[in-house]
Scaffold this active site. Structure first.
Site, PDB file in Angstrom:
ATOM      1  N   LYS A 291       1.101 -12.064  -8.326  1.00  0.00           N
ATOM      2  CA  LYS A 291       0.725 -12.573  -6.992  1.00  0.00           C
ATOM      3  C   LYS A 291      -0.801 -12.587  -6.837  1.00  0.00           C
ATOM      4  CE  LYS A 291       3.096 -13.556  -3.990  1.00  0.00           C
ATOM      5  NZ  LYS A 291       3.710 -14.862  -3.646  1.00  0.00           N
TER       6      LYS A 291
ATOM      7  N   THR B 245       0.864 -11.044  -0.623  1.00  0.00           N
ATOM      8  CA  THR B 245       1.432  -9.731  -0.288  1.00  0.00           C
ATOM      9  C   THR B 245       0.358  -8.651  -0.259  1.00  0.00           C
ATOM     10  OG1 THR B 245       2.785  -7.967  -1.256  1.00  0.00           O
ATOM     11  CG2 THR B 245       2.066  -9.656  -2.761  1.00  0.00           C
ATOM     12  N   ASP B 246       0.631  -7.593   0.496  1.00  0.00           N
ATOM     13  CA  ASP B 246      -0.301  -6.447   0.517  1.00  0.00           C
ATOM     14  C   ASP B 246      -0.385  -5.755  -0.845  1.00  0.00           C
ATOM     15  OD1 ASP B 246       2.230  -5.230   0.537  1.00  0.00           O
ATOM     16  OD2 ASP B 246       1.891  -4.062   2.359  1.00  0.00           O
ATOM     17  N   GLU B 247       0.595  -6.048  -1.723  1.00  0.00           N
ATOM     18  CA  GLU B 247       0.624  -5.346  -3.013  1.00  0.00           C
ATOM     19  C   GLU B 247      -0.541  -5.744  -3.923  1.00  0.00           C
ATOM     20  OE1 GLU B 247       4.480  -4.728  -4.619  1.00  0.00           O
ATOM     21  OE2 GLU B 247       5.440  -5.033  -2.683  1.00  0.00           O
TER      22      GLU B 247
ATOM     23  N   TYR C 274       4.659  -7.626 -10.833  1.00  0.00           N
ATOM     24  CA  TYR C 274       4.815  -8.503  -9.654  1.00  0.00           C
ATOM     25  C   TYR C 274       3.477  -8.663  -8.937  1.00  0.00           C
ATOM     26  CZ  TYR C 274       5.756  -9.592  -4.724  1.00  0.00           C
ATOM     27  OH  TYR C 274       5.711 -10.134  -3.455  1.00  0.00           O
TER      28      TYR C 274
END
Ligand code: NAD
Ligand code: TYD
Length: 344
Positions: free
Chosen positions: A157, A128-130, A153
């Site tokens: 990741k 994810t971009d997060e 989260y």
């Protein structure tokens, strides 16, 4: 790529990817491996089971269960693993990070070990971009940027991404990683902001906008994300990561205005509420690497939001039972005592 294991295939992006790859590859056999948490739903795959019965197989299992994973990889003669399985919602990770560490970090490690043990299978990690954290100013994240996750989260990741890279460097495992921006489209559990706001609007319930609503996200259509993942499986360079998004962010308030207009609902439904803890104000991806591989999105963020709004309007059968079940307790725990703010 003949026998592919799709973990988390009963969830939102996974079930869209299962459809996508079965349609693209006439000879592929797909095994979905999914724990069926609150977010994993067999009804997401009911039509797949009907239409592709002979080439589709479902196993209920936890990616943290090494014995079950290895038994499945062996029995199904798997040559490729695509890992969608994860705990995925930032607000749940703030309430209780435990399952995020278990599934997103340890579960990824179990899958990497299985890939290694069975002869270095092709492995693709859905990230994810997060993992890049909040992006300042006008900068965009490129794949080689340092990871700087800020929510439980995102931290889980990012840890998984590091393990995937370590297995490539250490054991020469043939890996790729994709880092997608916010996906929207059919079958997304209505805890994420776009389906939450659409279903609230359809029920004429306030839309709880965190803080000033000026946070920026790139809302991409899930089918575009699936096409990019498929392209990476076919043509991606082993050992590399790829950002996937439209490259165009908008504020949350702009997203709200579009969906209210599409559903013909009043702006009076907007309710600013107390902000999310540690809220990342902006994600922004440089997507030139995936564009250079030969992919481009079919949907702009605005088209993706409008199309998603229409799908939820027309598919109440899918989301109403969810909203009438466990979701009620979840909604109360996140929004029940949340302070309301004056209009911005
Ligand atoms: P989702 O929450 O809709 O689905 C997750 C799926 O994983 C569910 O089917 C669930 O049952 C399954 N699962 C959870 N724990 C498991 C376990 N221990 N063992 C086996 N299965 C398990 O998630 P999603 O939105 O479809 O996201 C899929 C992947 O894409 C995730 O890895 C997520 O981090 C990533 N991602 C999501 C977005 C987004 O906007 N939704 C954006 C970028 C990346
Ligand atoms: P979300 O869908 O949770 O994705 P992300 O993982 O990118 O945070 O939220 C998207 C954006 O919408 C994010 O800026 C937080 C905001 N948001 C709200 O304003 N209200 C809400 O009720 C939710 C769930 C999210």
């Amino acid at each position: 790529m003949q026998n592919i294991l799709i973990t988390g295939g009963a969830g939102f992006i996974g079930c869209n990817f299962v459809r996508y790859i079965l349609n693209c590859e006439p000879d592929i056999s797909v095994t979905v491996f999914d724990k069926l948490t609150y977010a994993g739903r067999l009804e997401n795959l009911a039509a797949v089971s009907e239409n592709f019965g002979a080439r589709y197989h479902f196993v209920q299992g936890d990616i943290c269960d090494a014995a079950k994973v290895e038994e499945t990889v062996s029995a199904r003669n798997i040559d490729t693993i695509v890992n969608f399985a994860a705990e995925t919602h930032v607000d749940r990770s703030i309430l209780d990070p435990d399952a995020f560490v278990q599934t997103d970090v340890y579960g990824t490690y179990v899958l990497l070990e299985a890939a290694r043990k069975f002869g270095n299978l092709r492995f693709h990690q859905i990230s994810t971009d997060e993992v890049y954290g909040h992006i300042e100013g006008h900068r965009r994240s490129v794949e080689n940027d340092a990871l700087a996750p800020r929510s439980p989260y995102a931290a889980s990741k990012a840890s998984a991404d590091l393990f995937v890279n370590a297995y490539h460097v250490t054991y020469d495992l043939p890996v790729t990683v994709s880092r997608g921006a916010n996906n929207i489209g059919p079958y997304q559990y209505p805890e994420k902001v776009v389906p939450l706001f659409i279903t609230n609007a359809l029920e004429s319930i306030h839309l709880p906008v965190y803080g000033d609503g000026q946070q920026m996200r790139d809302y991409q259509y899930v089918a575009d994300h699936c096409a990019a993942i498929y392209l990476i499986l076919l043509r991606g360079t082993i050992g590399e990561s790829y950002n996937i998004g439209t490259g165009a962010e908008m504020t949350n308030l702009a997203m709200v205005e579009i969906l209210l207009e599409e559903l013909d609902k009043p702006r009076a439904l907007i309710q600013h509420v107390e902000d999310r803890l540690g809220h990342d104000r902006r994600y922004s991806l440089d997507v030139s690497k995936i564009l250079a591989l030969g992919w481009e999105p079919d949907y702009t963020p605005e088209e993706a939001i409008r199309s998603t709004a229409r799908w939820y309007r027309d598919n109440r059968w899918w989301w109403q039972p969810i909203r009438d079940g466990e979701f009620k307790d979840y909604y109360e725990s996140v929004y029940g005592a949340r302070k309301k703010l004056e209009p911005h």
